[in-house]
Write a protein that holds these residues in place. Structure first.
Motif, PDB file in Angstrom:
ATOM      1  N   HIS A 116       0.816  -1.235   0.000  1.00 42.16           N
ATOM      2  CA  HIS A 116       0.000   0.000   0.000  1.00 42.16           C
ATOM      3  C   HIS A 116       0.846   1.281   0.000  1.00 42.16           C
ATOM      4  CE1 HIS A 116      -3.538  -2.468   0.860  1.00 42.16           C
ATOM      5  NE2 HIS A 116      -2.844  -3.039   1.832  1.00 42.16           N
ATOM      6  N   ARG A 118       2.871   4.496  -1.177  1.00 41.99           N
ATOM      7  CA  ARG A 118       2.676   5.452  -2.276  1.00 41.99           C
ATOM      8  C   ARG A 118       4.043   5.938  -2.784  1.00 41.99           C
ATOM      9  NH1 ARG A 118      -1.036   9.244  -4.293  1.00 41.99           N
ATOM     10  NH2 ARG A 118      -0.131  11.288  -4.737  1.00 41.99           N
ATOM     11  N   VAL A 120       4.328   7.448  -6.020  1.00 39.81           N
ATOM     12  CA  VAL A 120       3.967   8.143  -7.254  1.00 39.81           C
ATOM     13  C   VAL A 120       5.090   9.075  -7.714  1.00 39.81           C
ATOM     14  CG1 VAL A 120       2.316   9.748  -8.315  1.00 39.81           C
ATOM     15  CG2 VAL A 120       1.514   8.007  -6.708  1.00 39.81           C
ATOM     16  N   GLU A 136      -0.485  -3.788  -3.982  1.00 41.57           N
ATOM     17  CA  GLU A 136      -1.354  -2.610  -3.869  1.00 41.57           C
ATOM     18  C   GLU A 136      -0.586  -1.301  -3.668  1.00 41.57           C
ATOM     19  OE1 GLU A 136      -5.276  -3.105  -2.025  1.00 41.57           O
ATOM     20  OE2 GLU A 136      -4.627  -5.107  -1.426  1.00 41.57           O
ATOM     21  N   ASN A 138       1.214   2.114  -4.904  1.00 41.20           N
ATOM     22  CA  ASN A 138       0.940   3.046  -5.985  1.00 41.20           C
ATOM     23  C   ASN A 138       2.272   3.471  -6.605  1.00 41.20           C
ATOM     24  OD1 ASN A 138       0.160   5.074  -7.731  1.00 41.20           O
ATOM     25  ND2 ASN A 138      -1.381   5.907  -6.341  1.00 41.20           N
ATOM     26  N   GLU A 140       2.461   4.668  -9.842  1.00 42.21           N
ATOM     27  CA  GLU A 140       2.119   5.403 -11.051  1.00 42.21           C
ATOM     28  C   GLU A 140       3.202   6.438 -11.390  1.00 42.21           C
ATOM     29  OE1 GLU A 140      -1.715   6.922  -9.991  1.00 42.21           O
ATOM     30  OE2 GLU A 140      -2.768   5.239 -10.919  1.00 42.21           O
ATOM     31  N   ALA A 157      -0.828  -3.813  -7.763  1.00 40.80           N
ATOM     32  CA  ALA A 157      -0.040  -2.573  -7.757  1.00 40.80           C
ATOM     33  C   ALA A 157      -0.473  -1.682  -8.926  1.00 40.80           C
ATOM     34  CB  ALA A 157       1.444  -2.888  -7.860  1.00 40.80           C
ATOM     35  N   LYS A 158      -0.412  -0.375  -8.732  1.00 40.79           N
ATOM     36  CA  LYS A 158      -0.776   0.563  -9.782  1.00 40.79           C
ATOM     37  C   LYS A 158       0.487   0.983 -10.527  1.00 40.79           C
ATOM     38  CE  LYS A 158      -4.697   2.382  -7.146  1.00 40.79           C
ATOM     39  NZ  LYS A 158      -5.282   3.571  -6.480  1.00 40.79           N
TER      40      LYS A 158
END
Length: 201
Positions: A116, A118, A120, A136, A138, A140, A157-158
């Protein structure tokens, strides 16, 4: 401000202590506890933290260079805008940690729990994430070029806009996440197609 150089600490309890703005050089901490401590803007250089507990600690703005945090717990820790330069983080747990604005330059993050998280637009080129749990997360628009993601867990995962070119994706389960929008090289595309049953001549 304080400065410790070439010190060794074993099983010391620093829980709730104010250690802000300190400087640690070539120090070793084994099984020490820093839970809920204030370590804002602390700097470490060539230090070793082995099986230490940073649960709920505040480390925002801290800078770590060539240090090792092996099998440490950063559960619910605040790592906002912290920096890790060429650090070894193997086996450490970052569950529910605040990691926005973190800077990671090179280093070994194998076997870490980064679920989870982040990341980005983060530049994470060349980092080792061997068998790391990034489910999961992020990612991006993250730059993951030349990373070692061997057997990493990327479930859900994004990766929209992420750059994976040159990364080692051996053993990754391509069926567990969407690759739409991610940049991949030819070798990775072949791995992806094979994972979905395609026969490549």
């Amino acid at each position: 401000m304080f400065q410790y150089i070439d010190q060794h600490y074993n099983a010391v309890n620093y829980s709730g202590r104010d250690l802000r703005d300190g400087e640690l050089i070539r120090c070793t901490f084994e099984r020490c506890t820093f839970t809920n401590g204030s370590l804002e803007e602390i700097t470490t250089s060539d230090c070793r933290f082995i099986e230490c507990n940073f649960r709920g600690a505040t480390l925002n703005g801290s800078i770590h260079s060539d240090s090792a945090f092996v099998n440490c717990s950063f559960v619910e820790a605040n790592l906002f805008v912290s920096k890790f330069n060429n650090c070894k983080m193997t086996g450490s747990d970052f569950s529910n940690a605040q990691m926005d604005g973190i800077t990671i330059f090179h280093g070994d993050w194998s076997y870490t729990n980064l679920r989870h998280t982040r990341f980005v637009k983060q530049d994470m080129r060349g980092i080792r994430f061997n068998e790391a749990d990034l489910s999961e997360a992020n990612l991006e628009k993250a730059d993951l070029r030349d990373c070692d993601l061997t057997r990493a867990i990327l479930a859900k995962a994004k990766l929209q806009g992420a750059d994976l070119r040159g990364a080692n994706l051996d053993g990754v389960d391509f069926k567990s996440f969407a690759v739409k929008g991610a940049r991949m090289d030819r070798e990775q595309a072949i791995l992806f197609l094979r994972s979905h049953g395609a026969k490549i001549d």
